[in-house]
Design a protein around this motif. Sequence first.
Motif, mmCIF file in Angstrom:
data_model
loop_
_atom_site.group_PDB
_atom_site.id
_atom_site.type_symbol
_atom_site.label_atom_id
_atom_site.label_comp_id
_atom_site.label_asym_id
_atom_site.label_seq_id
_atom_site.Cartn_x
_atom_site.Cartn_y
_atom_site.Cartn_z
ATOM 1 N N PRO A 150 0.821 -1.209 0.000
ATOM 2 C CA PRO A 150 0.000 0.000 0.000
ATOM 3 C C PRO A 150 0.859 1.265 0.000
ATOM 4 C CG PRO A 150 0.041 -0.917 2.194
ATOM 5 C CD PRO A 150 0.799 -1.871 1.321
ATOM 6 N N PHE A 151 0.306 2.310 -0.628
ATOM 7 C CA PHE A 151 0.917 3.638 -0.564
ATOM 8 C C PHE A 151 -0.189 4.677 -0.740
ATOM 9 C CE2 PHE A 151 1.299 2.509 -5.085
ATOM 10 C CZ PHE A 151 0.707 3.608 -5.699
ATOM 11 N N SER A 152 0.151 5.917 -0.434
ATOM 12 C CA SER A 152 -0.838 7.002 -0.524
ATOM 13 C C SER A 152 -0.303 8.104 -1.417
ATOM 14 C CB SER A 152 -1.136 7.567 0.867
ATOM 15 O OG SER A 152 0.043 8.088 1.462
ATOM 16 N N PHE A 153 -1.244 8.849 -2.026
ATOM 17 C CA PHE A 153 -0.893 10.025 -2.821
ATOM 18 C C PHE A 153 -2.024 11.032 -2.652
ATOM 19 C CE2 PHE A 153 -0.817 12.441 -6.874
ATOM 20 C CZ PHE A 153 0.449 12.996 -6.743
ATOM 21 N N LYS A 182 -3.511 12.636 6.055
ATOM 22 C CA LYS A 182 -3.907 13.692 6.983
ATOM 23 C C LYS A 182 -2.872 14.817 7.049
ATOM 24 C CE LYS A 182 -4.827 14.417 11.914
ATOM 25 N NZ LYS A 182 -4.868 13.763 13.240
ATOM 26 N N GLU A 183 -1.600 14.470 7.046
ATOM 27 C CA GLU A 183 -0.523 15.455 7.184
ATOM 28 C C GLU A 183 -0.045 16.028 5.851
ATOM 29 O OE1 GLU A 183 0.863 16.660 10.119
ATOM 30 O OE2 GLU A 183 -0.907 15.643 10.943
ATOM 31 N N LYS A 184 -0.690 15.606 4.748
ATOM 32 C CA LYS A 184 -0.359 16.134 3.413
ATOM 33 C C LYS A 184 1.121 15.924 3.063
ATOM 34 C CE LYS A 184 -3.988 19.691 3.545
ATOM 35 N NZ LYS A 184 -4.575 19.246 4.826
ATOM 36 N N HIS A 185 1.598 14.726 3.338
ATOM 37 C CA HIS A 185 2.996 14.417 3.034
ATOM 38 C C HIS A 185 3.283 14.425 1.534
ATOM 39 C CE1 HIS A 185 3.642 12.288 7.177
ATOM 40 N NE2 HIS A 185 3.587 13.615 7.266
ATOM 41 N N SER A 186 2.274 14.130 0.738
ATOM 42 C CA SER A 186 2.484 14.122 -0.718
ATOM 43 C C SER A 186 2.865 15.509 -1.231
ATOM 44 C CB SER A 186 1.219 13.634 -1.428
ATOM 45 O OG SER A 186 0.944 12.294 -1.108
ATOM 46 N N ALA A 187 2.354 16.552 -0.578
ATOM 47 C CA ALA A 187 2.700 17.918 -0.981
ATOM 48 C C ALA A 187 4.182 18.186 -0.761
ATOM 49 C CB ALA A 187 1.853 18.925 -0.213
ATOM 50 N N ILE A 189 6.585 15.965 -0.851
ATOM 51 C CA ILE A 189 7.364 15.230 -1.858
ATOM 52 C C ILE A 189 7.257 15.914 -3.218
ATOM 53 C CG2 ILE A 189 7.578 13.027 -3.066
ATOM 54 C CD1 ILE A 189 6.560 11.672 -0.529
ATOM 55 N N LEU A 190 6.063 16.372 -3.564
ATOM 56 C CA LEU A 190 5.887 17.039 -4.855
ATOM 57 C C LEU A 190 6.694 18.337 -4.907
ATOM 58 C CD1 LEU A 190 4.409 16.720 -7.533
ATOM 59 C CD2 LEU A 190 2.531 18.077 -6.599
ATOM 60 N N LEU A 191 6.728 19.076 -3.792
ATOM 61 C CA LEU A 191 7.525 20.299 -3.730
ATOM 62 C C LEU A 191 9.005 19.989 -3.947
ATOM 63 C CD1 LEU A 191 8.021 23.310 -3.094
ATOM 64 C CD2 LEU A 191 8.077 22.685 -0.663
ATOM 65 N N MET A 192 9.511 18.973 -3.246
ATOM 66 C CA MET A 192 10.929 18.631 -3.369
ATOM 67 C C MET A 192 11.256 18.092 -4.756
ATOM 68 S SD MET A 192 12.442 19.682 -0.797
ATOM 69 C CE MET A 192 13.984 19.135 -1.551
#
Length: 649
Positions: A150-153, A182-187, A189-192
């Motif tokens: 599993p993974f999230s985006f 919940k913590e918007k970690h994908s944002a 990663i996308l920024l970096m």
Amino acid sequence: MAVLLFIAKLILSCALLYGYYHFFLRNKRFHHYNRFYLLAIALLSLIIPFLNIPVNLFGFGQQHPTLIQTLRVINANGWEEPVTIYARQNQWSKWISMQNALYIIYIAGAVTSLIMLLRSLAWIQNLKRKYPYEIIDQLKIYNTTEPGTPFSFFRSIFWDRKISLDDKKGRQIFRHEMFHVKEKHSADILLMETLSCICWFNPFYHLIKKEIKAIHEFLADEYAISENNRYDYAELLVSYAITQKSPVLTNPFFHNQIKRRITMITQSNLIRRSGYISRIMALPLLFLLVSAFAVKLTHKPFAHPASHYAIKNTTVVIDPGHGGIFPGAVSKNGIYEKDINLSIAQKIKELAPQYNVNVVLTRNSDATVGNATELREDLLNRVAITNNEKPDLLLSLHVNTAMEKTLGQTGFEAYISRRKADIKAKQLATVILGELKNIYATSETIQLRDEGITVIDKSDYPSVLIECGFLNNPQDEIFITNKDNQEKTARKILEGIVKYSNAQGGDGIIQKDTLAKVTYTRENKTSADTMTYFTHSIDNKDTTPAIIFTKVEIEPDYAGGEKGWIAYLIKNVHYPKDAIAKKLQGTVVVEFIVDTNGKISDVKAISGPKELQAESIRVVKESGNWISAVQNGKKVKAYKRQPITFKLA
């Protein structure tokens, strides 16, 4: 050079900030702090090189009376307006350069990184189309059989259907992925990933990206477990720790940094006092970086001392020489005199309010004054602006060029009009040269030109022309094209204006008995000079017309006038192919004689690259009949000089 300096500042600032993280913050349990610290240093390291924070160091000076002692005045040489001829290079040879090679490498790296990013986004979009989903609490749950799940985006979780949500381990994994969403970690990663595409050459961005992903996992693991089952959760990670590929934008549960995650899960929650200290000490490091890379110390004068502040409001017309179709001199590096003149003039206008000086510019853009199409019209428009403003004084700014045999000439020079006696102009030139010599080489004499200078000759007010160095002197070119030096030059000119103004206003003392005697030097001249020399008849009543004059009352002129002459040269001069192949540029000065019938003869090049001289001589020889020079009402033979500047387009 500016681009390389920017890259160096970017990498160095990023290296220092990441180095602090690596040695003092990495693998500590304050994960939220570390997450935002890493994001902050990624952005700050990109912003810091752009910052330019002026910090003024105010200076105080004593108020001394101003003593103006006029410098000696001498004659100087001049020449006709240079005409610039451009040539197109072979397109391939034009592009083959170190700078263009670096651009190509950068673009290739950026495009490659962008393609990889787009591929990951496309892979995720393909999964969304391929598998059905359920909506649970505004989340889309995709039940897949894909490796790496599993993974999230963002608000999508891609679940592995082999993992059951009914057992305890499955619920822990689901809580883990829920925390990422919940913590918007994908944002993050996308920024970096975006920053890494733009600055792919910065290795520290890739390290930061890797560390942020690890911190995301630490935070999600912490949320997924409790104090009583952390060892069971660690066992779960080990049991599923198999190598799997995953797209760069996702947060896969079975992350490859298993060892670090297990260490974080099993270590104590106790945060020592040193942890707080290491976090706080990042602030002084950031302050030092900003001070080193972004703060610019300036020495702006204190507003009140008389040496730096005009007692009365002083109005000055600043005339940036040349402009538009009249570029003035051109350096070997393609630097135009008109651009330097305008840059210094604009800096003077910007700084003038600090000195209680009001500045009026005759031009504020790269254009002729009043949209003039002829040089004389342009010059007279400048005179009209000056006389209409009724200023306290006029300064005309230029950059000089030296003859090939005197390329060692350097520094600032001041010229005043020979057409009128003006003690104030001499005093003004004196104080400005006195200030300028504090920052660069400066002539100790005020100079005259026999042929006159229209802008200062026809002005009704004290007028001085300042030559800001020699454009074909490499050291002068480096000095005067530097923005910091242009500001220094502007300030010294303003300080000279203030000193002159205060002296005129009664604050200073002008002692006439201290004024140096004005001398006009005359000597035997070669044909390369522009001074007039005369031979008198036996009765000493008339000038012998047989002499070849180097200066006359009415200069020889092209049949089509100045505008026609420039058009003729631009149309008929052909850039030599061998000079293009060798990438040769430069200015050729052609000298010739116009006789009493308008015929030209003795055409020769007195300076300039040899490969460009033949073409310059040819085009002058083929120019046809001219209008003869006039001296004492008679047609005379006279020398004429024309600089032709060859520049690769």
